[in-house]
Design an enzyme around this catalytic site. Sequence first.
Site, PDB file in Angstrom:
ATOM      1  NE  ARG A 159      -1.479   1.388   3.892  1.00 54.10           N
ATOM      2  CZ  ARG A 159      -0.873   2.470   4.388  1.00 54.10           C
ATOM      3  NH1 ARG A 159      -1.051   3.653   3.842  1.00 54.10           N
ATOM      4  NH2 ARG A 159      -0.067   2.370   5.436  1.00 54.10           N
ATOM      5  CB  CYS A 272      -2.996  -7.006   6.453  1.00 51.88           C
ATOM      6  SG  CYS A 272      -1.758  -8.305   6.539  1.00 51.88           S
TER       7      CYS A 272
END
Length: 382
Positions: A159, A272
């Site tokens: 991310r 995640c």
Amino acid sequence: MTTPASPHAGRVLRVGTRGSALALAQSGQVADAVAAALAASGSASGSTASTVPQGFPESAPAVAVELVRIRTEGDVNRAALASIGGTGVFVTAVRQALRDGTVDLVVHSAKDLPTAPESDLRLAAVPAREDPADALCSKDGRGLAELAPGARIGTGSPRRAAQLLARRPDLEVVPIRGNVDTRLGYVDSGELDAVLLAAAGLRRLGRAERISQRLDPSEFVPAPAQGALAVETAAHPEVPWYQTGLAAIDDLPTRLAAAAERAVLAGLEAGCSAPVSALAVPDGDMLLLTAQVTAPDGSAQLTRQLRFPLPGTVAGRDGTGVDEPGSAGADGADNADGAAGIAGTGVDPTAIAALEAPAVAAGLELASGLLADGAAGLMGRT
Ligand SMILES: NCc1[nH]cc(CCC(=O)O)c1CC(=O)O
């Protein structure tokens, strides 16, 4: 016989924790807050006796904390982490101590928790959130815009890599692992020009002075539940002796924000490590939820926003229900209100689920919207 100053005097709260500096700091801070609240609840509820139990110094806290270190396979052998199941092994190991009954509670970073609920465990408290922002820690204090062309930036997070490249496609993202000090060490040694870390972790470790630039979380949207902690207990049918301590540290706005953000992740069926961002911030008597998906190379980004109500006070002692959304007005974000709410509902999973339902629905709705916009293709799945 002496009369204890608190009904909990002399009891020991057993808190399971990993041995990393960040885990120890987080667990210690939460445990101390729970113990302090238990001590205060004892004296506040009319126990005026001033004698301390025999063997306790006058200044001893009513409740002692025992941090129980849980060594996981991932701690012993970091290289093998991926092959033994990624960072989820840490969560699994500390949860096992709850299931074995060797500890009363464990403290997780909420962003590291899998989104699937565990029926034999309870999310017993979500304390008030630390700064959710990501932080750039650079060699000479430079911000993102001042980094030299082609500068080497360390992060292990797909991310953060994607969001960095969306702003500065010229940067070289270097995958790194290890704890916060290890990561900062790459900058000190000159091996990297900067690293990206969670501001919350740096603050909890007393390393906030290492932050060169706090990345505005409304633009550089952080990971779902970043900066929030999750206190987990076993799902005992009876109310545990330390419940009032947990209720006192529970923060309703943070609990609902984390629920909504994690629902975005669940709705996208992303783990995640996916380039998914989500953040809910209080906005009057609402929470404003922003969710974002970034292509791994930073070439495209999808963003959606949604407001959902932040319930005010809930039925305090009996835990029978929730007030009309918004009834708390400007007080809605108040810490004490949240605590009062969960005091009644803390051990009733149905009541907690009802409280969290609008937040979860908002997160799932945003995820559906992002999928309709093409999020799966953007993340590299089609
Ligand atoms: N995945 C590691 C992890 N899990 C939680 C935090 C920071 C603390 C928090 O987000 O509450 C970190 C380190 C980091 O991302 O820099």
